[in-house]
Scaffold this active site. Structure first.
Site, PDB file in Angstrom:
ATOM      1  N   GLN A  54       0.816  -1.220   0.000  1.00 56.71           N
ATOM      2  CA  GLN A  54       0.000   0.000   0.000  1.00 56.71           C
ATOM      3  C   GLN A  54       0.850   1.271   0.000  1.00 56.71           C
ATOM      4  O   GLN A  54       0.337   2.345  -0.305  1.00 56.71           O
ATOM      5  CB  GLN A  54      -0.950   0.017   1.202  1.00 56.71           C
ATOM      6  CG  GLN A  54      -2.007  -1.080   1.145  1.00 56.71           C
ATOM      7  CD  GLN A  54      -2.934  -1.008   2.329  1.00 56.71           C
ATOM      8  OE1 GLN A  54      -2.649  -1.582   3.365  1.00 56.71           O
ATOM      9  NE2 GLN A  54      -4.024  -0.276   2.189  1.00 56.71           N
ATOM     10  N   HIS A 144      -7.123  -9.391   6.146  1.00 58.28           N
ATOM     11  CA  HIS A 144      -7.188  -8.301   5.161  1.00 58.28           C
ATOM     12  C   HIS A 144      -5.776  -7.883   4.733  1.00 58.28           C
ATOM     13  O   HIS A 144      -5.508  -7.714   3.535  1.00 58.28           O
ATOM     14  CB  HIS A 144      -7.938  -7.114   5.792  1.00 58.28           C
ATOM     15  CG  HIS A 144      -8.029  -5.895   4.940  1.00 58.28           C
ATOM     16  ND1 HIS A 144      -9.225  -5.393   4.478  1.00 58.28           N
ATOM     17  CD2 HIS A 144      -7.070  -5.045   4.463  1.00 58.28           C
ATOM     18  CE1 HIS A 144      -8.995  -4.311   3.744  1.00 58.28           C
ATOM     19  NE2 HIS A 144      -7.707  -4.073   3.724  1.00 58.28           N
ATOM     20  N   GLU A 145      -4.875  -7.735   5.713  1.00 61.58           N
ATOM     21  CA  GLU A 145      -3.521  -7.275   5.392  1.00 61.58           C
ATOM     22  C   GLU A 145      -2.729  -8.348   4.649  1.00 61.58           C
ATOM     23  O   GLU A 145      -1.978  -8.036   3.719  1.00 61.58           O
ATOM     24  CB  GLU A 145      -2.778  -6.832   6.657  1.00 61.58           C
ATOM     25  CG  GLU A 145      -3.448  -5.722   7.456  1.00 61.58           C
ATOM     26  CD  GLU A 145      -3.863  -4.515   6.633  1.00 61.58           C
ATOM     27  OE1 GLU A 145      -3.224  -4.236   5.598  1.00 61.58           O
ATOM     28  OE2 GLU A 145      -4.837  -3.844   7.019  1.00 61.58           O
ATOM     29  N   HIS A 148      -3.353  -8.267   1.003  1.00 64.05           N
ATOM     30  CA  HIS A 148      -2.603  -7.252   0.250  1.00 64.05           C
ATOM     31  C   HIS A 148      -1.269  -7.794  -0.261  1.00 64.05           C
ATOM     32  O   HIS A 148      -0.795  -7.397  -1.327  1.00 64.05           O
ATOM     33  CB  HIS A 148      -2.321  -6.025   1.127  1.00 64.05           C
ATOM     34  CG  HIS A 148      -3.460  -5.047   1.197  1.00 64.05           C
ATOM     35  ND1 HIS A 148      -3.966  -4.417   0.081  1.00 64.05           N
ATOM     36  CD2 HIS A 148      -4.175  -4.566   2.240  1.00 64.05           C
ATOM     37  CE1 HIS A 148      -4.955  -3.596   0.439  1.00 64.05           C
ATOM     38  NE2 HIS A 148      -5.104  -3.670   1.741  1.00 64.05           N
TER      39      HIS A 148
END
Ligand code: ZN
Length: 175
Positions: A54, A144-145, A148
């Protein structure tokens, strides 16, 4: 400890798989500064977690923390955690409904399913291996992380796109 710009959905690097960090390099200044910058950026953006892609770094590390977060006022706090080369395995088969947002998809929320209980296996910022059982919001954030790091966004896991909404409407109708 720099505040880094967060790349947004549409940036091709959010769709790439990230590379493992060699364990002996975790304590190198470059990785330590990356971790500090992730923590600084997560806190400045009121994120519950942030993963290296991110901030446009395709390496397998994320940080997570919730401490009275205004973006997640109804969520329980959990302490700062740094996870290098993380792996997750579900504990049991229970799944929970999760309304999620993402710093790379600003002001949007959507509903999906996540494992309720997981074991997170990773290395901490000193290069020490750990295994930690997580449940509740912390388990959701870790999943969720980790996504990524594999180029997956939460919208990819939504079975029903009718719950996709702006955060203010989420707060108005669903929170
Ligand atoms: Zn995200």
């Amino acid at each position: 400890m720099n505040l880094l710009p967060v790349i947004k959905m549409g940036h091709p690097n959010l769709r790439k798989s990230s590379s493992p960090i060699p364990i002996p390099e975790i304590q190198d200044l470059r990785i330590q500064e990356l971790i500090d910058s992730l923590i600084t950026t997560m806190r400045a953006e009121d994120g519950a977690g942030i993963a290296a892609p991110q901030v446009n770094v395709l390496e397998r590390v994320f940080v997570m923390e919730v401490d009275n977060n205004p973006r997640y006022p109804d969520k329980a706090s959990f302490p700062l955690m740094v996870a290098v080369n993380p792996e997750i395995k579900p504990l049991g088969t229970e799944q929970v409904e999760s309304w999620e947002g993402c710093l790379s998809i600003p002001n949007i929320r959507g509903k999906l399913m996540r494992w309720a209980n997981i074991q997170l296996n990773a290395y901490d910022r000193k290069g020490k291996y750990f295994e930690k059982e997580l449940s509740g919001f912390a388990a959701v954030v870790a999943q969720h992380e980790l996504d990524h790091l594999n180029g997956i966004l939460f919208i990819d896991r939504m079975d029903d796109m009718t719950s996709l909404c702006f955060r203010e409407e989420y707060q108005r109708f669903y929170q």
